[in-house]
Design an enzyme around this catalytic site. Structure first.
Site, short mmCIF file in Angstrom:
data_model
loop_
_atom_site.label_atom_id
_atom_site.label_comp_id
_atom_site.label_asym_id
_atom_site.label_seq_id
_atom_site.Cartn_x
_atom_site.Cartn_y
_atom_site.Cartn_z
N LYS A 61 0.85 -1.20 0.00
CA LYS A 61 0.00 0.00 0.00
C LYS A 61 0.89 1.25 0.00
O LYS A 61 1.91 1.29 0.71
CB LYS A 61 -0.89 -0.04 1.24
CG LYS A 61 -1.95 1.04 1.30
CD LYS A 61 -2.84 0.85 2.54
CE LYS A 61 -3.94 1.88 2.64
NZ LYS A 61 -4.81 1.69 3.82
N SER A 75 -9.70 1.70 2.75
CA SER A 75 -8.85 2.43 1.84
C SER A 75 -7.82 1.57 1.10
O SER A 75 -7.28 2.00 0.08
CB SER A 75 -8.11 3.53 2.61
OG SER A 75 -7.29 2.97 3.61
N SER A 133 -9.89 -0.63 6.92
CA SER A 133 -9.30 -0.50 5.58
C SER A 133 -8.60 -1.73 5.03
O SER A 133 -8.24 -1.74 3.86
CB SER A 133 -8.32 0.66 5.56
OG SER A 133 -9.03 1.84 5.35
N1 GLN Z 1 -13.30 4.07 6.20
C1 GLN Z 1 -12.62 4.47 7.37
C2 GLN Z 1 -12.21 5.93 7.29
O1 GLN Z 1 -12.55 6.53 6.34
C3 GLN Z 1 -11.47 3.55 7.66
C4 GLN Z 1 -10.23 3.90 6.95
C5 GLN Z 1 -9.03 3.08 7.37
O2 GLN Z 1 -9.15 2.04 8.02
N2 GLN Z 1 -7.87 3.58 7.02
O3 GLN Z 1 -11.57 6.46 8.11
#
Ligand code: GLN
Length: 475
Positions: free
Chosen positions: A80, A155, A179
């Site tokens: 990532k 994400s 994410s």
């Molecule tokens: N969807 C969540 C957010 O927008 C989780 C994102 C994540 O785990 N990095 O913060």
């Protein structure tokens, strides 16, 4: 050249050991596949072909010299793009870091390098990991390999899409509120968030430091276990890291908790059906299914969306175009504030700017007690819910996501709907618990559905073992 993709880590490692193919051939095959497929899927932000081929060559030399290899040696993977690989671009999918190159390796990368990993490239994400669809990347959205009109989740959507479409054998993601698990669920692969502290965060671009964890994404649970055991461990560069592990005694009967709150309003009917079938499967295979309550679940999303932006607002203060990030070269600034304002307004996308503003607001005097402090108190209650539940059960199961992979753009104008979709994942980060998404079925239209399994802190082994009971059994 024959197409050498579609492998798990174990299969590819066997092929290398048996000399069915070389690490270089294997790596070239995956690079070819990326060239063929990624123009449609857009999983990668950058490809590190030279690095990958030189790493593969090193492994081939070791094989020729009959050196013993670690299970990840010669296996092509994706990282990532918020995790630093020295010398490679690291953008966090943000314009403010568009041309940034990492000056050191994250601890997880150092560990993977020691194990002989091959890095194919860096994958797309929602900018600074803020989002759940990969649409909020400053560069381009990634598509779901199961249906190119739909999002891969986020994400870590680029990592999930790369593994699901054989553009990498495994990948690393980061999970602050789901994410890793949610994109794994949307793309039909395994994604695991370790207990807070088991994997070093050194070299991960911080979103919300008390919630962030790096974890594995792969095709099988065995693969994820190999990756987890490689990247875990105490690190002097991360004071929150630890070596702790629970030694498990094999129990007669697995006790599975099913929280009533995870089957309420807003859960897609097809997902509900699949999850219930999975629970029945466990019961038929000797597990005891116990109804439990996690009464503060309804506050998890609000609590998370106060704590995560608050921490993000502090973490992202360093990107000002001077210390870090692109300088937008404002002509004739009147003050340092003019410079910061210009650089940060041009460098950050709308969602990131919104969260920074929300975070600074809830941390400011006069609002701190009402919002931030309250959220910390609720966080404790959420953790206690789990502690109580784990007095009666060994693991907890439920859906990973309340909705199926949605169409690109479908939720773009409805931030609340997007935030609410994090309902089942964020509480684990708030409580520090490990969790994993395992494919457990498909919708009528062929979209993947993931079962989330949750274990007590430092019981990763239990998580993997519970997942293996159902893995590949109901598809
Ligand atoms: N969807 C969540 C957010 O927008 C989780 C994102 C994540 O785990 N990095 O913060």
């Amino acid at each position: 050249m024959t197409n050498l993709t579609n492998f798990t880590i174990k299969q590819a490692q066997n092929g290398l050991q048996n000399k069915d193919f070389s690490a270089t051939e294997l790596t070239r095959s995956y690079l070819e596949n990326i060239k063929k497929k990624d123009k449609d899927i857009n999983a990668y932000i950058s490809i590190s072909e030279d690095l990958a081929l030189s790493q593969a060559e090193e492994i081939d030399k070791k094989i020729a010299q009959k050196e013993s290899l670690s299970p990840l040696a010669g296996i092509p993977c994706a990282i990532k793009d918020n995790i630093m690989v020295k010398g490679e671009r690291c953008t966090s999918a943000s314009k403010i870091l568009e041309n940034y190159r990492a000056i050191y390796d994250a601890t997880v990368i150092e560990k993977l390098k020691t194990s002989g990993a091959v890095f194919l490239g860096k994958t797309n994400l929602d900018e600074f990991a803020m989002g759940g669809s990969c649409e909020r990347s400053a560069f381009f959205p990634t598509k779901n390999p199961h249906d190119l009109e739909r999002v891969p989740g986020g994400s870590s959507g680029g990592s999930a899409a790369a593994v699901a479409s054989d553009m990498a054998i495994y990948a690393l993601g980061s999970d602050t509120g789901g994410s890793i698990r949610q994109p794994a669920s949307f793309c039909g692969i395994i994604g695991m968030k370790p207990t807070y502290g088991t994997v070093s965060r050194y070299g991960l671009m911080a979103y919300a430091s008390s919630l962030d964890q790096i974890g594995p994404m792969g095709k099988t649970i065995d693969d994820c276990e190999i990756i987890f055991n490689t990247i875990r461990g105490l690190d002097k560069m991360d004071s929150t890291s630890t070596d702790f592990e629970v030694k498990e005694v094999k129990k007669e009967k697995l006790r599975i908790g099913v929280p009533k709150e995870y089957f309420g309003e807003g859960l897609d009917k097809e997902i509900e059906e699949s999850i219930k079938k999975a629970i029945e499967f466990y019961e038929k295979n000797g597990a005891e299914v116990i109804d439990i309550n996690l009464p503060h679940t309804e506050y998890a999303v609000s609590c998370y969306y106060i704590i995560a932006p608050a921490e993000a607002s502090a973490n992202l203060a360093r990107f000002d175009g001077l210390k870090y990030g692109t300088d937008s070269k404002l002509e004739n600034p009147q003050s340092i504030n003019d410079l910061y304002l210009e650089n940060r307004t041009k460098g950050f996308g709308a969602e990131v700017r919104k969260r920074i503003m929300l975070g600074t607001y809830t941390l400011s005097s006069g609002y701190y007690d009402a919002y931030y402090k309250k959220a910390l108190q609720v966080r404790t209650l959420i953790r206690q819910d789990f502690e109580k539940a784990f007095e009666k059960v060994d693991v907890i199961v439920g859906p990973t996501s309340p909705c199926l992979p949605f169409k690109i753009g479908e939720k773009a104008d409805d931030p609340l709907a997007m935030y609410l979709a994090d309902i089942y994942t964020v509480s684990l980060n708030l409580a520090g618990l490990p969790g994993m998404s395992v494919p457990c079925g498909k919708s009528k239209s062929g979209l993947p559905i993931g079962l989330q399994i949750i274990a007590p802190s430092f019981c990763e082994k239990r998580l993997f073992d519970t997942g293996r009971i159902i893995e590949q059994k109901i598809i």
